[in-house]
Scaffold this active site. Structure first.
Site, PDB file in Angstrom:
ATOM      1  N   ARG A 107      17.817  40.509   7.111  1.00 30.68           N
ATOM      2  CA  ARG A 107      17.735  39.061   6.917  1.00 30.68           C
ATOM      3  C   ARG A 107      16.269  38.660   6.982  1.00 30.68           C
ATOM      4  O   ARG A 107      15.576  38.973   7.948  1.00 30.68           O
ATOM      5  CB  ARG A 107      18.528  38.346   8.018  1.00 30.68           C
ATOM      6  CG  ARG A 107      18.173  36.870   8.235  1.00 30.68           C
ATOM      7  CD  ARG A 107      18.718  35.976   7.142  1.00 30.68           C
ATOM      8  NE  ARG A 107      18.231  34.611   7.248  1.00 30.68           N
ATOM      9  CZ  ARG A 107      18.849  33.620   7.862  1.00 30.68           C
ATOM     10  NH1 ARG A 107      20.002  33.842   8.476  1.00 30.68           N
ATOM     11  NH2 ARG A 107      18.340  32.414   7.865  1.00 30.68           N
ATOM     12  N   ARG A 116      20.121  34.929   1.355  1.00 31.29           N
ATOM     13  CA  ARG A 116      20.212  35.730   2.568  1.00 31.29           C
ATOM     14  C   ARG A 116      21.182  36.892   2.395  1.00 31.29           C
ATOM     15  O   ARG A 116      22.264  36.692   1.842  1.00 31.29           O
ATOM     16  CB  ARG A 116      20.725  34.879   3.742  1.00 31.29           C
ATOM     17  CG  ARG A 116      19.677  33.943   4.286  1.00 31.29           C
ATOM     18  CD  ARG A 116      20.343  32.741   4.871  1.00 31.29           C
ATOM     19  NE  ARG A 116      20.266  31.696   3.851  1.00 31.29           N
ATOM     20  CZ  ARG A 116      20.551  30.430   4.072  1.00 31.29           C
ATOM     21  NH1 ARG A 116      20.975  30.036   5.237  1.00 31.29           N
ATOM     22  NH2 ARG A 116      20.431  29.545   3.113  1.00 31.29           N
ATOM     23  N   ASP A 119      23.846  35.616   7.105  1.00 30.51           N
ATOM     24  CA  ASP A 119      23.562  34.435   7.922  1.00 30.51           C
ATOM     25  C   ASP A 119      24.725  34.282   8.898  1.00 30.51           C
ATOM     26  O   ASP A 119      25.874  34.134   8.465  1.00 30.51           O
ATOM     27  CB  ASP A 119      23.440  33.198   7.033  1.00 30.51           C
ATOM     28  CG  ASP A 119      22.961  31.972   7.788  1.00 30.51           C
ATOM     29  OD1 ASP A 119      22.333  32.129   8.852  1.00 30.51           O
ATOM     30  OD2 ASP A 119      23.206  30.854   7.311  1.00 30.51           O
ATOM     31  N   ASP A 121      25.911  32.013  12.151  1.00 28.77           N
ATOM     32  CA  ASP A 121      25.679  30.862  13.018  1.00 28.77           C
ATOM     33  C   ASP A 121      26.748  30.811  14.101  1.00 28.77           C
ATOM     34  O   ASP A 121      27.925  31.058  13.823  1.00 28.77           O
ATOM     35  CB  ASP A 121      25.741  29.550  12.230  1.00 28.77           C
ATOM     36  CG  ASP A 121      24.532  29.333  11.344  1.00 28.77           C
ATOM     37  OD1 ASP A 121      23.437  29.794  11.712  1.00 28.77           O
ATOM     38  OD2 ASP A 121      24.683  28.704  10.284  1.00 28.77           O
TER      39      ASP A 121
END
Length: 195
Positions: A107, A116, A119, A121
């Site tokens: 990344r 990307r 990713d 989160d």
């Protein structure tokens, strides 16, 4: 009973009480073999102890996203999922694991809102709230993101996103806006549960 209805599981260990939290992750990729990248991320999250798998959503495809007024570099569509797990790890330890996985999968954080390989989160961490810029909880833009809300609503539509309302209602509102931000379910793609 939904995830938010459950009482935290408390286990005494070494004189300390460890509270089990429900964690919601959003995982996406738009470079390389997108599905394989997401599968590798799911497997890597559970390679080390401390996380118990609960569920993941179906796979969705979405156009790249940026907040209003921000420009998006030319790039391909994302594949996205939401993953739910239980953990007794502190949020900081889980964030470190996420960042290490992203780094190991190349990344790069060169262009804001850019493409990307991966990713990840942390969307929510139980009922913990935090304004720490390294890990703001709940995720400050989750309520705006169809690619988070729509997959999440497939598994926990009645859960409340603190300060914003029921996930199912938020997902419906984002999908109704349509356009490039709409999510398309990919029934032809599937992930394997972590071992």
């Amino acid at each position: 009973m939904t995830a938010s209805d459950r009482m935290p599981d408390r286990t005494a260990t070494g004189g300390h009480m460890l509270v089990q939290h429900r964690v919601v992750f959003s995982i996406g990729s738009n470079l390389g073999d997108r599905l394989d990248n997401i599968q590798e991320a799911v497997d890597a999250l559970f390679d080390a102890p401390g996380l118990s798998f609960v569920a993941f959503s179906p796979v969705y495809e979405t156009a790249p996203f940026a907040p209003p007024g921000e420009s998006i570099p030319e790039q391909g569509d994302f594949l996205n999922i939401v993953l739910i797990a239980d953990t007794r790890l502190p949020p900081e330890n889980l964030l470190e694991r996420v960042l290490n996985i992203e780094t190991s999968m190349r990344r790069e954080r060169v262009v804001r809102w850019g493409p990307r390989t991966l990713d990840i989160d942390i969307v929510t961490f139980g009922d913990i709230t935090s304004d720490d810029p390294d890990l703001t909880l709940p995720h400050p833009r989750a309520h705006e993101r169809a690619f988070v809300l729509v997959p999440w609503s497939d598994i926990e539509p009645d859960v409340l996103l603190p300060g914003h309302g029921r996930v199912g209602d938020l997902a419906e509102a984002r999908q109704a806006e349509g356009g490039a931000s709409a999510c398309r379910r990919r029934n032809d793609l599937a992930l394997q549960q972590p071992a």
